[in-house]
Structures are given as structure tokens and as C-alpha cells.
Design an enzyme around this catalytic site. Structure first.
Site: not given
Ligand code: GLU
Length: 469
Positions: A240-244
Site C-alpha cells: 500500500s501507499k505506506r510502503h512508498g
């Protein structure tokens, strides 16, 4: 082997992200590998959530990666006649029925199931009903599924999955407004488009039994299914966005090369021996569905960055310049300035993206006085640097040609005669030249600036440094 027909069927409800592109890529490669056909079908039946902007992003992402469809894009929103015709056919054949149950009826049954902690499924109330309860009463259309027996899915990635039919209820094919639902349109289209292999994310695995039933009801042969494992971040959680960045165009903006992306994405769940990197041509000749690992794939941004940098380092300067041109322009530097190729060469060993490369060029964009980073200046432009920088400038006056090798020789001789080491002059000179402590090799930097700017900046930094103690 009969040439396969495969498809990528995105719903245009947002960005095209990594999981979706990987599904597209595997389909495209499978078609290329076996001389098949790659179909693009935009599944835009959900009018509320589908947007033309999203469709445009999907098409742009695919074209950036060079995944050109052989057929399509087709739009489900333009295929309503076909869905209506198939729905009528199913109703006529008794493979589907009208259901007049009201929302209130169904909600009550669902609540009752919850109260008894049992699984809710439509109970088939309208299975045998042929008359509307009142003229013009709204209805949905449901599939009439077998209530006993099993369905077998022989998945090319997951293996054999057997599910009992009594676990599935008569699901809805068309809503009260007549609009068809995903599980129905996907099967109608896959049959109509002659799709032989359905390759998609395993988040659709639970839809597959329903779809298998629809193939049967519509009298069509089953395609082969290949459900791809999810893509996770390095922490084992769904990407997800959390990972970049997860949207494919974000990678383009950051200056990743499409060929790196293809090689990297292909390795998300697929392998060929222990080969890590592939050219597009290699992928097109080596890819196959039997090389897919059923375990979740891990998306490692660091590895991607490293791979991209490595590819950039293999490029000739003219190629690098051509690829980096839009990024250089975006950094408001004229790519045709005479010093640009030499500066690209100097930056190439360390830059991992085209954007980083262009950003590195900005070190050389100004030729006047440079602003010092306060911390770097306080640390390296001290009183004792004053004489050193002045003398270094004097020594460099005579260097011919003013190119990295000769400059290096001058600097080394300069240090040797004073019994000093590179560390004594390296950082002060760097701060003098670029204002901070990060830059390519000092000798390259000097060459790129040329003698006049180099000497002016060394002298300006000397003047800035505190008076001698
Ligand atoms: N439109 C579906 C999605 O974007 C994919 C359908 C499929 O591949 O069967 O999730």
C-alpha cells in the site's frame, strides 16, 4: 499449443498500481511468449466509481511500459446490448430467474442469520416464482446454481481447489435498474472475446466458482485460470501507499526506467532459475505461467532503486542524456548546455533515478557565487582552510588541461608537498564549489565548472573562512 487469448480487465476506479500492472504484464508476456493475443478490456460498469481520468491513467501507464494491447481497449459500458441478450438467454433457458424479494425481506433474513451466527446466503425464495407480486414490481435477476455437488477449479498457480456448491447462493446477475454485475459481465465478455486463460490477482479467487457456474449455464467451455499471489511490502503486509509509491505513473515521475520496471515487476511472483534481471526480449521468450510462485511476492523499493541505478550506469552518455532530458527540463536546466554531458557522466556512478540525476545537475547550473549550507560551512570553512583554499586556487592556475586527471595530479602534488591528506582539502573544497558536502568526485566537479568558476569559488570560500588564527 493453440495461441492463447488473454486479457487485462482493469476497473477504472483509481490509479493503475503495482498489483494491477503485474497482472497486465503477466498476461501480455504470456501472449507474447506463445504468439497469442492480449486484449484490454476496461470494466467500467460501476458508473459511480469509474472515471475517464482513471481510464486515461491506466492507458498511459500501459503505454509507458510498452504493453500495447493487440485488441481493445473495449469498454464494458458500451457492451450493454450483449449483456442484456445473455441475460434474456439465461432467463429463457431457466439458468436465471427474477427475484422480487424486497430489501427489507432480505435485511430481515440477514439479521436473523447473524443472530443465529450462521452464514447468510439467499434462500431461493423466488426460485420457483414466475409472476411478479404486483404489476411492475422491481426485481433483480439471479443465477440458478446447482445446490449439491462440487465445483473444481484447476488453477495453474494455486492447484486444484474443490468447493461445495451448497456454499454458494443464487447470486445477483443484474440489479433492479437492469445494470449487470461484475461476475456476470466478466464471464459474458471472456466467452465473447474467446479468452483461453484468465490470469488475475488471487483476490478474485472467491469469485471464480460463481463464474465457473456461469460458464456452465451459458454452455461455454471453461478457460484456464491462473490466480496470482498478492504483492506484499517487505513487512509482509499487503502493498500500500505506506510502503512508498504504488501507482505505476509515480514510478515514471520518480525517474524509473520502464525497462527496469518490467524486469522488476516480472520477478514479483515469477522466476526463471536464479536470473534476477531480464531484458524485455528475454521476458517475452522466457515467461510462462508455470514459473509462478504461489506464495505472496515481496515488493522491495530498495532493490528496485538499485536495479534502476545499475541500468542507468550501463548507458552511454548520449543515451542517458536522451532519457533524462524531460527530467532535466523539469529541473529548469537546458539539456543542451555544453557542460551537461560531462556532468551526467560525473553523476552517473551514484544516481539511481533519472530525477536524482537531473537534481544532481542543479549543482552545476549556477556559475556565480554559491550559497553555503550553514552547517557544512561552519564545519569545513574554518580559519585553517583559508590559506589552503587560496594556495590550492593558485596551484590550479597552472593546470593544463583543466580536466579531471590533470586536476587530480595537481591536487595530489599540492597535498604531498604539504604532507597533507585528501581529507584535509576534500570537504572544504567541496563546500567551496557546490555549497555542501555532497557532490560527485571533486576533480570532476572542478572540470565541469572550468577554471574560472573553480578558482573564483575557492577564493570566495577562502575569504569567507575565518581569519587565520
Ligand atoms: N475488473 C476486475 C478488477 O479490476 C478484474 C476482473 C478480472 O480480471 O477478472 O479487479
Amino acid at each position: 499449443m493453440i495461441p492463447p487469448r488473454v486479457r487485462f480487465a482493469p476497473s477504472p476506479t483509481g490509479d493503475l498500481h503495482v498489483g494491477g500492472v503485474r497482472a497486465a504484464l503477466f498476461n501480455w508476456l504470456y501472449a507474447r511468449r506463445h504468439g497469442g493475443t492480449f486484449v484490454l478490456r476496461v470494466e467500467d460498469t460501476d458508473r459511480e466509481r469509474s472515471t475517464p481520468e482513471s481510464t486515461a491513467l491506466i492507458l498511459e501507464g500501459m503505454s509507458w511500459l510498452g504493453m500495447t494491447p493487440d485488441e481493445g481497449p473495449f469498454f464494458q459500458s458500451e457492451r450493454g446490448d450483449l449483456y442484456r441478450a445473455r441475460l434474456t438467454q439465461l432467463l429463457d433457458m431457466g439458468g436465471a430467474y427474477r427475484c422480487w424479494c424486497t430489501k427489507d425481506d432480505l435485511d430481515a433474513k440477514r439479521a436473523e442469520a447473524e443472530r443465529r451466527k450462521s452464514r447468510y446466503g439467499y434462500d431461493g425464495t423466488c426460485r420457483g416464482v414466475t409472476e411478479a407480486p404486483s404489476p411492475g414490481a422491481p426485481f433483480v435477476v439471479r443465477a440458478k446454481l446447482p445446490q449439491d455437488g462440487e465445483v473444481l477449479i484447476d488453477d495453474m498457480v494455486k492447484g486444484r481447489v474443490v468447493l461445495r456448491n451448497d456454499q454458494f447462493d443464487d447470486f445477483i446477475l443484474a440489479r433492479q435498474d437492469g445494470s449487470p454485475v461484475y461476475n456476470f459481465t466478466v464471464v459474458v465478455d471472456d466467452i465473447d472475446m474467446g479468452i483461453t486463460h484468465v490470469v488475475r490477482g488471487d483476490d478474485h479467487l472467491n469469485n471464480t466458482p460463481k463464474q465457473v457456474h456461469l460458464y456452465r449455464l451459458l454452455g461455454a467451455d471453461l478457460p484456464r485460470f491462473a490466480h496470482l499471489p498478492m504483492v506484499h511490502g517487505p513487512d509482509g503486509k499487503k502493498l500500500s501507499k505506506r510502503h512508498g509509491a504504488a501507482s505505476i505513473l509515480a514510478f515514471r515521475e520518480m525517474g524509473y526506467l520502464p525497462e527496469t520496471m518490467l524486469s522488476f515487476l516480472a520477478r514479483l511472483g515469477w522466476s526463471h532459475g536464479d536470473q534476477e534481471e531480464f531484458t524485455v526480449e528475454e521476458l517475452q521468450t522466457l515467461f510462462d505461467l508455470d514459473g509462478i510462485n504461489p506464495a505472496a511476492a515481496v515488493f522491495d523499493h530498495k532493490k528496485l532503486e538499485w536495479m534502476n541505478g545499475r541500468r542507468m550506469r550501463e548507458m552511454s552518455t548520449p543515451e542517458l542524456l536522451a532519457r533524462a532530458r524531460p527530467f532535466i527540463e523539469r529541473a529548469q536546466i537546458d539539456p543542451d548546455l555544453p557542460w551537461v554531458p560531462r556532468a551526467l557522466e560525473a553523476l552517473q556512478p551514484r544516481a539511481n533515478t533519472l530525477a536524482a540525476l537531473a537534481e544532481g545537475l542543479s549543482l552545476f547550473a549556477g556559475r556565480g557565487p554559491v550559497a553555503y549550507d550553514a552547517k557544512a560551512a561552519a564545519k569545513f570553512l574554518k580559519a585553517e582552510s583559508r590559506a589552503l583554499l587560496t594556495e590550492l586556487a593558485a596551484a590550479l592556475e597552472a593546470t593544463r588541461p583543466f580536466a579531471a586527471a590533470a586536476i587530480e595530479e595537481t591536487v595530489r602534488t599540492f597535498l604531498a608537498t604539504r604532507e597533507l591528506k585528501m581529507k584535509h582539502i576534500g570537504q572544504p573544497a567541496r563546500v567551496a564549489l557546490v555549497g555542501g558536502t555532497a557532490s560527485p568526485s571533486l576533480f570532476d566537479v572542478m572540470e565541469i565548472f572550468g577554471r574560472d568558476v573553480t578558482l573564483a569559488r575557492l577564493r570566495a570560500a577562502a575569504a569567507w573562512s575565518g581569519p587565520e588564527a
